[in-house]
Design a protein around this motif. Structure first.
Motif, PDB file in Angstrom:
ATOM      1  N   THR A 293      65.106  11.882   0.306  1.00 13.62           N
ATOM      2  CA  THR A 293      63.862  12.209   1.060  1.00 13.62           C
ATOM      3  C   THR A 293      63.078  11.050   1.777  1.00 13.62           C
ATOM      4  O   THR A 293      62.817  11.206   3.059  1.00 13.62           O
ATOM      5  CB  THR A 293      63.000  13.230   0.263  1.00 13.62           C
ATOM      6  OG1 THR A 293      63.762  14.480  -0.210  1.00 13.62           O
ATOM      7  CG2 THR A 293      61.681  13.447   1.258  1.00 13.62           C
TER       8      THR A 293
ATOM      9  N   SER B 141      65.225  10.045   4.750  1.00 15.94           N
ATOM     10  CA  SER B 141      65.007  11.006   5.761  1.00 15.94           C
ATOM     11  C   SER B 141      63.899  10.577   6.350  1.00 15.94           C
ATOM     12  O   SER B 141      63.701  10.634   7.649  1.00 15.94           O
ATOM     13  CB  SER B 141      65.124  12.497   5.158  1.00 15.94           C
ATOM     14  OG  SER B 141      64.914  13.314   6.098  1.00 15.94           O
TER      15      SER B 141
ATOM     16  N   SER C 177      64.173   7.944   8.913  1.00 13.09           N
ATOM     17  CA  SER C 177      65.310   8.324   9.901  1.00 13.09           C
ATOM     18  C   SER C 177      66.247   7.661   9.731  1.00 13.09           C
ATOM     19  O   SER C 177      67.048   7.439  10.656  1.00 13.09           O
ATOM     20  CB  SER C 177      64.520   8.117  11.197  1.00 13.09           C
ATOM     21  OG  SER C 177      63.278   9.059  11.576  1.00 13.09           O
TER      22      SER C 177
ATOM     23  N   VAL D   3      72.641  11.737   5.098  1.00 14.33           N
ATOM     24  CA  VAL D   3      71.307  12.026   4.577  1.00 14.33           C
ATOM     25  C   VAL D   3      70.748  13.478   4.686  1.00 14.33           C
ATOM     26  O   VAL D   3      70.692  14.388   3.593  1.00 14.33           O
ATOM     27  CB  VAL D   3      70.209  10.910   5.023  1.00 14.33           C
ATOM     28  CG1 VAL D   3      68.918  11.287   4.386  1.00 14.33           C
ATOM     29  CG2 VAL D   3      70.810   9.416   4.686  1.00 14.33           C
ATOM     30  N   GLU D   4      70.640  14.013   5.766  1.00 15.16           N
ATOM     31  CA  GLU D   4      69.982  15.229   6.244  1.00 15.16           C
ATOM     32  C   GLU D   4      70.908  16.256   5.547  1.00 15.16           C
ATOM     33  O   GLU D   4      70.212  17.328   4.878  1.00 15.16           O
ATOM     34  CB  GLU D   4      69.940  15.737   7.801  1.00 15.16           C
ATOM     35  CG  GLU D   4      68.830  14.594   8.291  1.00 15.16           C
ATOM     36  CD  GLU D   4      67.397  14.954   7.792  1.00 15.16           C
ATOM     37  OE1 GLU D   4      67.083  16.053   7.272  1.00 15.16           O
ATOM     38  OE2 GLU D   4      66.682  14.014   7.790  1.00 15.16           O
TER      39      GLU D   4
END
Length: 241
Positions: A32, A35, A38, A77-78
């Motif tokens: 998180t 994220s 970015s 990551v997402e």
């Protein structure tokens, strides 16, 4: 911080070991943070370091999720945020009740991390009639007489106990009888629960005692090293003439 025992088997229905389940929130927290900056991809080594585990263990844990990084690229990551959130059940809203609105209960009610992590404080409950109706974190406190109705009306399956030790077991039994199957216990006592109910215990005093043990051990090791070095600091006390 959280410690406890589970009455359920050591593996979940999808075959994920409990030790892996316990590490998933660590990965999610690290992911998180990435994220929010970015960051599109992350290597297993980088993510393991951020989560405080070794990379081999991380790769093994992710294999239980069916997630494998791409060589030379790493993990998306997402996608991992979504995958772990789904595995932890955080893609839905979990209503939570907090029972015992003293200093600790009020602090928990004011904790802003619940909503951002998929949990909604549905009700605050206390046995003190003088507390009834008083707002804490914008939520009016309700009396324990309403506990069963509150749980039924809100579909609550997770309860937080922050009562004094003497009241915790009775509160626990009422929660379970009303349909709660998972309990986070901040009361300084061990709760007895039936099979099928999960309890996680958070005891700050135990954590501090463990830290005190390590501090004492480190101090003893430093003293022993100083003694071996002797008054000149050159090991003369233990080296032969």
């Amino acid at each position: 911080m959280a410690t406890g025992r589970n009455h359920r088997p050591a593996t979940r229905s999808r075959g994920i070991p409990e030790a892996t389940v316990a590490r998933l929130p660590l990965y999610l927290r690290a992911l998180t943070a990435l994220s929010e900056r970015s960051v599109p991809t992350v290597s297993s080594e980088e993510l393991a370091a951020a989560a405080g585990v070794n990379s081999a263990k991380l790769r093994k844990d992710f294999s239980y999720l069916g997630s494998y990084g791409t060589r030379g690229v790493g993990y998306d990551v997402e996608y991992l945020v979504y995958q772990i959130s789904r595995e932890l059940g955080l893609t839905q809203d979990w209503p939570v009740v907090i029972v015992g609105i003293g200093n600790l209960g009020a602090a928990l009610a004011n904790y802003g991390g619940f909503a951002s992590r998929g949990f909604r404080v549905a009700a605050l409950i206390d046995a003190d009639p003088a507390m009834a109706g008083k707002p804490v974190a914008g939520i009016p406190v309700q009396h324990t007489d309403e506990l069963e109705k509150i749980i039924s009306d809100n579909g609550v399956s997770i309860g937080v106990i922050s009562t004094p030790a003497g009241a915790a077991q009775q509160v626990c039994e009422r929660l379970i009888a009303a349909g709660v199957t998972s309990i986070l216990n901040f009361a300084p006592t061990v709760l007895s629960v039936p099979d099928g109910v999960d309890v996680r215990k958070v005891d700050l005093s135990i954590e501090l005692q463990i830290l005190a043990f390590h501090e004492q051990r480190k101090a003893g090791e430093e003293a022993a090293t100083a003694n071996r070095r002797g008054p000149e600091g050159d090991m003369s006390a233990v080296m032969p003439a």
